[in-house]
Write a protein that holds these residues in place. Sequence first.
Motif, PDB file in Angstrom:
ATOM      1  N   VAL A 135      -4.791  -5.031  -0.368  1.00  0.00           N
ATOM      2  CA  VAL A 135      -3.388  -5.450  -0.315  1.00  0.00           C
ATOM      3  C   VAL A 135      -2.828  -5.637  -1.724  1.00  0.00           C
ATOM      4  O   VAL A 135      -1.713  -5.199  -2.028  1.00  0.00           O
ATOM      5  N   LYS A 136      -3.606  -6.273  -2.585  1.00  0.00           N
ATOM      6  CA  LYS A 136      -3.145  -6.487  -3.953  1.00  0.00           C
ATOM      7  C   LYS A 136      -2.901  -5.168  -4.670  1.00  0.00           C
ATOM      8  O   LYS A 136      -1.932  -5.026  -5.429  1.00  0.00           O
ATOM      9  N   HIS A 137      -3.763  -4.182  -4.409  1.00  0.00           N
ATOM     10  CA  HIS A 137      -3.587  -2.858  -5.003  1.00  0.00           C
ATOM     11  C   HIS A 137      -2.327  -2.168  -4.477  1.00  0.00           C
ATOM     12  O   HIS A 137      -1.610  -1.492  -5.225  1.00  0.00           O
ATOM     13  N   MET A 138      -2.050  -2.341  -3.174  1.00  0.00           N
ATOM     14  CA  MET A 138      -0.930  -1.644  -2.554  1.00  0.00           C
ATOM     15  C   MET A 138       0.416  -2.324  -2.788  1.00  0.00           C
ATOM     16  O   MET A 138       1.465  -1.694  -2.666  1.00  0.00           O
ATOM     17  N   MET A 139       0.406  -3.583  -3.118  1.00  0.00           N
ATOM     18  CA  MET A 139       1.650  -4.341  -3.161  1.00  0.00           C
ATOM     19  C   MET A 139       2.701  -3.741  -4.092  1.00  0.00           C
ATOM     20  O   MET A 139       3.892  -3.708  -3.746  1.00  0.00           O
ATOM     21  N   PRO A 140       2.342  -3.231  -5.295  1.00  0.00           N
ATOM     22  CA  PRO A 140       3.385  -2.619  -6.130  1.00  0.00           C
ATOM     23  C   PRO A 140       4.073  -1.442  -5.443  1.00  0.00           C
ATOM     24  O   PRO A 140       5.259  -1.183  -5.700  1.00  0.00           O
ATOM     25  N   TYR A 141       3.351  -0.723  -4.578  1.00  0.00           N
ATOM     26  CA  TYR A 141       3.932   0.428  -3.882  1.00  0.00           C
ATOM     27  C   TYR A 141       4.771  -0.010  -2.688  1.00  0.00           C
ATOM     28  O   TYR A 141       5.661   0.725  -2.245  1.00  0.00           O
ATOM     29  N   TRP A 142       4.471  -1.179  -2.148  1.00  0.00           N
ATOM     30  CA  TRP A 142       5.206  -1.673  -0.988  1.00  0.00           C
ATOM     31  C   TRP A 142       6.520  -2.331  -1.378  1.00  0.00           C
ATOM     32  O   TRP A 142       7.467  -2.340  -0.595  1.00  0.00           O
ATOM     33  N   MET A 143       6.592  -2.885  -2.570  1.00  0.00           N
ATOM     34  CA  MET A 143       7.782  -3.630  -2.954  1.00  0.00           C
ATOM     35  C   MET A 143       8.980  -2.705  -3.148  1.00  0.00           C
ATOM     36  O   MET A 143       8.844  -1.528  -3.467  1.00  0.00           O
ATOM     37  N   THR A 144      10.164  -3.266  -2.941  1.00  0.00           N
ATOM     38  CA  THR A 144      11.387  -2.484  -3.039  1.00  0.00           C
ATOM     39  C   THR A 144      11.992  -2.614  -4.436  1.00  0.00           C
ATOM     40  O   THR A 144      11.709  -3.556  -5.182  1.00  0.00           O
ATOM     41  N   ALA A 145      12.867  -1.664  -4.754  1.00  0.00           N
ATOM     42  CA  ALA A 145      13.580  -1.720  -6.030  1.00  0.00           C
ATOM     43  C   ALA A 145      14.457  -2.957  -6.093  1.00  0.00           C
ATOM     44  O   ALA A 145      14.619  -3.570  -7.167  1.00  0.00           O
ATOM     45  N   ASP A 146      15.021  -3.351  -4.964  1.00  0.00           N
ATOM     46  CA  ASP A 146      15.854  -4.546  -4.927  1.00  0.00           C
ATOM     47  C   ASP A 146      15.039  -5.784  -5.271  1.00  0.00           C
ATOM     48  O   ASP A 146      15.513  -6.661  -6.001  1.00  0.00           O
ATOM     49  N   GLN A 147      13.814  -5.874  -4.748  1.00  0.00           N
ATOM     50  CA  GLN A 147      12.963  -7.022  -5.088  1.00  0.00           C
ATOM     51  C   GLN A 147      12.663  -7.059  -6.576  1.00  0.00           C
ATOM     52  O   GLN A 147      12.744  -8.116  -7.212  1.00  0.00           O
ATOM     53  N   ARG A 148      12.337  -5.905  -7.132  1.00  0.00           N
ATOM     54  CA  ARG A 148      12.042  -5.868  -8.571  1.00  0.00           C
ATOM     55  C   ARG A 148      13.282  -6.211  -9.388  1.00  0.00           C
ATOM     56  O   ARG A 148      13.191  -6.872 -10.422  1.00  0.00           O
ATOM     57  N   GLY A 149      14.446  -5.769  -8.885  1.00  0.00           N
ATOM     58  CA  GLY A 149      15.686  -6.084  -9.580  1.00  0.00           C
ATOM     59  C   GLY A 149      16.013  -7.567  -9.583  1.00  0.00           C
ATOM     60  O   GLY A 149      16.743  -8.051 -10.450  1.00  0.00           O
ATOM     61  N   ARG A 150      15.478  -8.289  -8.599  1.00  0.00           N
ATOM     62  CA  ARG A 150      15.707  -9.735  -8.533  1.00  0.00           C
ATOM     63  C   ARG A 150      14.593 -10.514  -9.223  1.00  0.00           C
ATOM     64  O   ARG A 150      14.518 -11.733  -9.095  1.00  0.00           O
ATOM     65  N   GLY A 151      13.738  -9.804  -9.943  1.00  0.00           N
ATOM     66  CA  GLY A 151      12.718 -10.476 -10.730  1.00  0.00           C
ATOM     67  C   GLY A 151      11.429 -10.763  -9.998  1.00  0.00           C
ATOM     68  O   GLY A 151      10.597 -11.531 -10.494  1.00  0.00           O
TER      69      GLY A 151
END
Length: 344
Positions: A135-151
């Motif tokens: 799960v920890k390995h996959m999490m960067p691929y699962w996250m959305t651009a919107d989540q990353r944009g919100r920090g």
Amino acid sequence: MVFLPGLSWLFLCALLQTTAPRGARRPDRPRQCDAPKSQSDMNSFLWRVKRGPPHPPSYLFGTIHVPYTRVWGFIPNSSKQAFHSSNNVFFELDLTDPLTISKLTSCQLLPHGENLQTLLPPDLYRRLKRHLDYVKHMMPYWMTADQRGRGLYADYLFNAIAGNWERKRPVWVMLMVNSLTEWDVRSRGTPVLDLFLAQEAERMGKTTGAVEQVEEQCHPLNGLNFSQVLFALNQTLLQHEGVRAGSLQGSYTTEDLITHYNCGDLSSIIFNHDTSQLSHFINSSLPAHDRLTAQQIDSYFRQELIYKRNERMARRVSALLQRNPNQTYFFAFGADLSYFCMWS
């Protein structure tokens, strides 16, 4: 981060991870609800509690433990107006109280400084750690651009959900594993509906409260005996391992839950898919001993998290209304409890 209960959504969430063998006939997926054309087209899990004049009515509203943005547009103005017009808004737990969050965190921890590595059978611990590493390995691929944009970043989010997992009781680790799916990760960062309502009530200066104590939600979960907990955790891992390997696939998802809520059809979940997190472990492929264990767990949670809990909460709602006949109350509970309360 702790699991914020939404009635028995703690268990419904895991129910939604039910799996079926690849190629097996799956139930028809619920169609997405069309955007409502008018208020009359909207469904609502709102009940009015009428009291004799001159006393004002109160309201019981069924929530759902998913990001509020996914359902808010399908909630009719009549429900929103009932919320705005009520002086008092009560929830299962006070989700805005730091002491509530602290107690929820504490109740999940193993006593006496124990940890899972020494508590679990070695093979089960290795499988659990392997799955969490995946799960920890996959999490960067699962996250959305919107989540990353919100920090929000993958490492932070993983630690927020799974941090200190080795110190948690196995039953809470099982719930944690079921919350670490791609859909659930992608939905992090937006308040769930009941939390959103609590924040709005606080912002609007309403009197807020709760009808349950943290211990009343925690103790039933912590009341399983150790062999039952090991059985449940093992079955949960088997399902997630099967999904990862491609031999199993999810047959019911949180997306389906949202669709049913927006369409006003939670009865298909409450009655057709059961209300216990572990009921999907009861199947003919299990050995007789394991099937008996699954049935015992199912019976225990039905009694503790549905029947006893509904009666207790219904008594407290009734007492509040009787003590304060001139006050308007808006009770926001998990939608399955709201339904059952009508028949309590």
